[in-house]
Design a protein around this motif. Structure first.
Motif, PDB file in Angstrom:
ATOM      1  N   ILE A  88      40.431  62.976  42.706  1.00 20.27           N
ATOM      2  CA  ILE A  88      40.538  62.121  41.478  1.00 20.27           C
ATOM      3  C   ILE A  88      39.135  61.702  40.964  1.00 20.27           C
ATOM      4  O   ILE A  88      38.548  60.978  41.683  1.00 20.27           O
ATOM      5  CB  ILE A  88      41.618  60.866  41.890  1.00 20.27           C
ATOM      6  N   GLU A 104      56.742  49.381  24.966  1.00 21.44           N
ATOM      7  CA  GLU A 104      56.383  48.277  25.696  1.00 21.44           C
ATOM      8  C   GLU A 104      55.207  48.289  26.636  1.00 21.44           C
ATOM      9  O   GLU A 104      54.450  47.275  26.698  1.00 21.44           O
ATOM     10  CB  GLU A 104      57.593  47.916  26.618  1.00 21.44           C
ATOM     11  N   ASN A 105      54.997  49.444  27.079  1.00 20.99           N
ATOM     12  CA  ASN A 105      54.031  49.493  28.064  1.00 20.99           C
ATOM     13  C   ASN A 105      52.725  50.489  27.392  1.00 20.99           C
ATOM     14  O   ASN A 105      51.680  50.343  28.159  1.00 20.99           O
ATOM     15  CB  ASN A 105      54.396  50.228  29.398  1.00 20.99           C
ATOM     16  N   GLU A 125      50.006  47.819  29.077  1.00 18.85           N
ATOM     17  CA  GLU A 125      50.633  47.037  30.026  1.00 18.85           C
ATOM     18  C   GLU A 125      50.038  47.314  31.377  1.00 18.85           C
ATOM     19  O   GLU A 125      49.651  46.202  31.943  1.00 18.85           O
ATOM     20  CB  GLU A 125      52.065  47.280  29.967  1.00 18.85           C
ATOM     21  N   TYR A 126      50.133  48.286  31.806  1.00 23.62           N
ATOM     22  CA  TYR A 126      49.673  48.551  33.312  1.00 23.62           C
ATOM     23  C   TYR A 126      48.272  48.892  33.084  1.00 23.62           C
ATOM     24  O   TYR A 126      47.833  50.184  33.501  1.00 23.62           O
ATOM     25  CB  TYR A 126      50.682  49.647  33.702  1.00 23.62           C
ATOM     26  N   PHE A 128      45.667  48.900  35.531  1.00 19.35           N
ATOM     27  CA  PHE A 128      45.143  48.590  36.946  1.00 19.35           C
ATOM     28  C   PHE A 128      44.547  49.647  37.364  1.00 19.35           C
ATOM     29  O   PHE A 128      44.334  50.742  36.579  1.00 19.35           O
ATOM     30  CB  PHE A 128      46.447  48.344  37.782  1.00 19.35           C
ATOM     31  N   ASN A 130      41.059  51.781  39.135  1.00 22.28           N
ATOM     32  CA  ASN A 130      39.550  51.785  39.307  1.00 22.28           C
ATOM     33  C   ASN A 130      38.910  52.573  38.191  1.00 22.28           C
ATOM     34  O   ASN A 130      37.795  52.894  38.099  1.00 22.28           O
ATOM     35  CB  ASN A 130      39.048  52.282  40.403  1.00 22.28           C
ATOM     36  N   ARG A 133      35.972  51.027  36.163  1.00 18.61           N
ATOM     37  CA  ARG A 133      34.819  50.803  37.172  1.00 18.61           C
ATOM     38  C   ARG A 133      34.055  51.731  37.807  1.00 18.61           C
ATOM     39  O   ARG A 133      32.977  51.882  37.793  1.00 18.61           O
ATOM     40  CB  ARG A 133      35.438  49.854  38.526  1.00 18.61           C
ATOM     41  N   ASN A 151      36.828  46.099  45.678  1.00 13.34           N
ATOM     42  CA  ASN A 151      38.219  46.049  45.031  1.00 13.34           C
ATOM     43  C   ASN A 151      38.497  44.965  44.127  1.00 13.34           C
ATOM     44  O   ASN A 151      39.086  45.319  42.912  1.00 13.34           O
ATOM     45  CB  ASN A 151      39.180  46.177  46.124  1.00 13.34           C
ATOM     46  N   ASN A 152      37.651  43.952  44.304  1.00 15.56           N
ATOM     47  CA  ASN A 152      38.094  42.771  43.620  1.00 15.56           C
ATOM     48  C   ASN A 152      37.440  42.905  42.091  1.00 15.56           C
ATOM     49  O   ASN A 152      37.858  42.531  40.992  1.00 15.56           O
ATOM     50  CB  ASN A 152      37.633  41.499  44.090  1.00 15.56           C
ATOM     51  N   ALA A 155      39.936  44.483  39.827  1.00 13.62           N
ATOM     52  CA  ALA A 155      40.560  43.554  39.464  1.00 13.62           C
ATOM     53  C   ALA A 155      40.252  42.900  38.229  1.00 13.62           C
ATOM     54  O   ALA A 155      40.817  42.552  37.353  1.00 13.62           O
ATOM     55  CB  ALA A 155      41.188  42.750  40.707  1.00 13.62           C
ATOM     56  N   ARG A 162      42.759  43.181  29.987  1.00 10.46           N
ATOM     57  CA  ARG A 162      44.107  42.519  29.688  1.00 10.46           C
ATOM     58  C   ARG A 162      43.835  41.420  28.970  1.00 10.46           C
ATOM     59  O   ARG A 162      44.527  40.985  27.819  1.00 10.46           O
ATOM     60  CB  ARG A 162      44.684  42.048  30.975  1.00 10.46           C
ATOM     61  N   GLU A 198      46.749  59.228  30.280  1.00 10.26           N
ATOM     62  CA  GLU A 198      46.660  57.762  30.121  1.00 10.26           C
ATOM     63  C   GLU A 198      45.082  57.167  29.698  1.00 10.26           C
ATOM     64  O   GLU A 198      44.409  57.413  30.485  1.00 10.26           O
ATOM     65  CB  GLU A 198      47.371  57.081  31.087  1.00 10.26           C
TER      66      GLU A 198
END
Lengths: 208, 317
Positions: A88, A104-105, A125-126, A128, A130, A133, A151-152, A155, A162, A198
């Motif tokens: 990936i 919606e998303n 919408e989604y 999330f 990495n 980053r 990881n944070n 986020a 968002r 996406e």
């Protein structure tokens, strides 16, 4: 009587000293205090100072799709980033397209180049993962002593998107709008699928 | 200064002793180097596969190897490390039992000059191991959680089965999952309980939880063994068609169950990649390399109905 007063005064003194000598804190306050890393601050600095240096070099989505068809390995080698061992990979891309649908998303966008049209999905919408980053290749996991801090960071970057990128866009976007975008995408090098890409948005502009 | 007969005898005895110790702890340069493979448990096929692949790669590179089973017991793991060090093993490929409890074993080995390469599971020290080759469990579960939210259409009741509470992977997976799911207040977690990554325990735990919460919509499991146990419990309760099960690992039976529509998704880890990378790093260490990345994440890929044909147990087809 005098002895009694002296006794009470001594007791009060001992109680005062004892009270000021012992402090109680919640255990989670202590453990939180140990970790000085502030992911929100790090993400904000990355977003404002480091990421713009890379977004100016983002590859045009149509150029990338052409290159993926003609020389997939070169496309991944020259334009993607990933951590460690991974099929990936993440790309920083830019482009312009016409809004086909507002869901919606996600917002569906069509880009056209030299007679070829491509459908992309802007995530609204989604947001999330990495992609942002890691797409720049700027952040190295080995610079973090704690994996959770790393990881944070993702986020917190997603939180910025968002809160700052999506609301002004979502409130105005409609079918037929032309949108200029910069974003990050994820592609699997071994099982490449360019049919439903996406885009995690970094910059979105609705053209007048 | 003159040596007396007594001193001379003592000196010879000491030198002989040292020579004997050296004979015991170091093989001659003609003999192949030895690699110890210390694995948390061989009671789970995933770790058996990890150990076998590490052993096969070590052999392919020309080294002797032996697999040690820690049986999820840190004390036993310590014994294995002491044995490995005193028996003259030259490197340890290590799958820890406990993120904190295993640190001291790694430090002892490193102090004795034996490099340690962690596989899959992390220890809570950025410097003790020579390198840590780790599944990116957190990110894998972020991806699964996004699919979980989409599948449940952002609402419903769910149960979470956790793995071993002392293992970082348990919490990395759980935190990755919650970093997404907790954004959706209509998704309610009715129970969160550990089943120790164990299939039978997962079945028992879920049977018990279902009695109090018969109307759940999904179960998120920290590994595939628990996902299979959860599915068994749901099938026994006649709820297998209604409750969606999500796992993590990429075990053979779960990949098959995804094809059959019994399990919704899993996170495919690549134990062979991790085992081989660890063995190759040990080889490079023997040849003089020292600048290894302290952490080498290995990406986890989500497997679901629409891409399951690309995957086989523990990896790609």
């Amino acid at each position: 009587m005098e002895k009694g007063i002296r006794y009470i005064a001594s007791l009060l003194l001992v109680a005062l000293v004892a009270y000021n000598s012992v402090y109680f804190k919640k255990l989670d306050q202590i453990t939180t205090g140990k970790n000085l890393f502030n992911a929100a601050e790090y993400a904000s600095r990355f977003w404002n100072e480091k990421l713009p240096r890379h977004t100016t070099k983002a590859i045009g989505i149509d150029v990338l799709l052409d290159l993926l068809q003609t020389d997939k390995d070169m496309a991944f080698k020259d334009y993607s980033h990933a951590l460690g061992i991974s099929n990936i990979k993440y790309f920083l891309i830019k482009g312009s397209g016409i809004v086909q649908a507002v869901g919606e998303n996600q917002v569906s966008l069509e880009t056209k180049s030299e007679g070829r049209s491509t459908q992309l999905f802007l995530a609204t919408e989604y947001v999330f993962g990495n992609a942002v980053r890691d797409a720049s290749g700027e952040i190295d996991i080995n610079a973090f002593t704690n994996s959770m801090d790393f990881n944070n960071v993702s986020a917190e970057i997603n939180k910025i998107i968002r809160e700052r990128v999506i609301p002004p866009f979502s409130s105005k976007v409609k079918i037929g709008d032309r949108v200029d975008f910069i974003g990050a995408i994820e592609l699997n090098q071994e099982h490449l699928n360019t049919q439903s890409i996406e885009v995690i948005p970094i910059e979105l502009k609705i053209k007048d | 200064m003159k040596f007396s007969q007594k001193h001379l005898t003592a000196l010879i005895l000491v030198l002989l002793g040292l020579a004997l110790i050296r004979c015991k702890t170091r093989q001659s340069s003609d003999e192949p180097k030895k690699i110890a493979i210390v694995v948390s448990t061989l009671n789970n096929p995933w770790f058996v596969f990890l150990a076998e692949r590490a052993s096969a790669k070590a052999k392919e590179l020309g080294y002797e190897s032996k697999v040690f089973d820690s049986q999820n017991n840190t004390s036993l793991e310590t014994d294995h490390f002491e044995n490995a060090i005193s028996s003259g093993y030259d490197a340890i490929l290590f799958n820890p039992t406990d993120a904190d409890g295993s640190v001291v074993n790694v430090k002892n080995a490193t102090a004795a000059g034996v490099p340690v390469f962690c596989m899959d599971r992390e220890i809570n020290s950025g410097v003790a191991a020579t390198s840590q080759i780790l599944s990116d469990s957190y990110s894998g579960c972020v991806t699964i959680a996004k699919f979980f939210v989409e599948t449940l259409n952002k609402k419903g009741k769910y149960i979470e089965l956790l793995g071993l509470v002392g293992d970082n992977n348990t919490w990395n997976r759980s935190k990755g999952f919650h970093s997404v799911v907790d954004h959706y207040p209509d998704l309610k977690m009715v129970a969160q309980q550990s089943a120790d990554f164990d299939r039978n325990k997962a079945m028992e735990v879920l049977e018990s939880i279902l009695q109090a919460n018969p109307d759940v919509d999904a179960v998120f499991c920290g590994n595939d063994a628990m996902a299979m146990g959860a599915y068994q419990a749901l099938a026994a309760a006649g709820k297998a068609d209604k409750v969606k099960v999500f796992g993590f690992d990429g075990a053979e039976d779960v990949v098959r169950s995804i094809q059959d529509g019994k399990i919704k998704a899993t996170g495919m880890q690549f134990p062979e990649v991790m085992a081989q990378t660890a063995a190759v790093m040990a080889d490079q260490y023997f040849k003089g390399k020292r600048d290894f990345p302290k952490k080498m994440p290995v990406a986890v890929e989500m497997v679901k109905m629409d891409n399951v044909e690309n995957y086989a147990a523990y990896g790609k087809k």
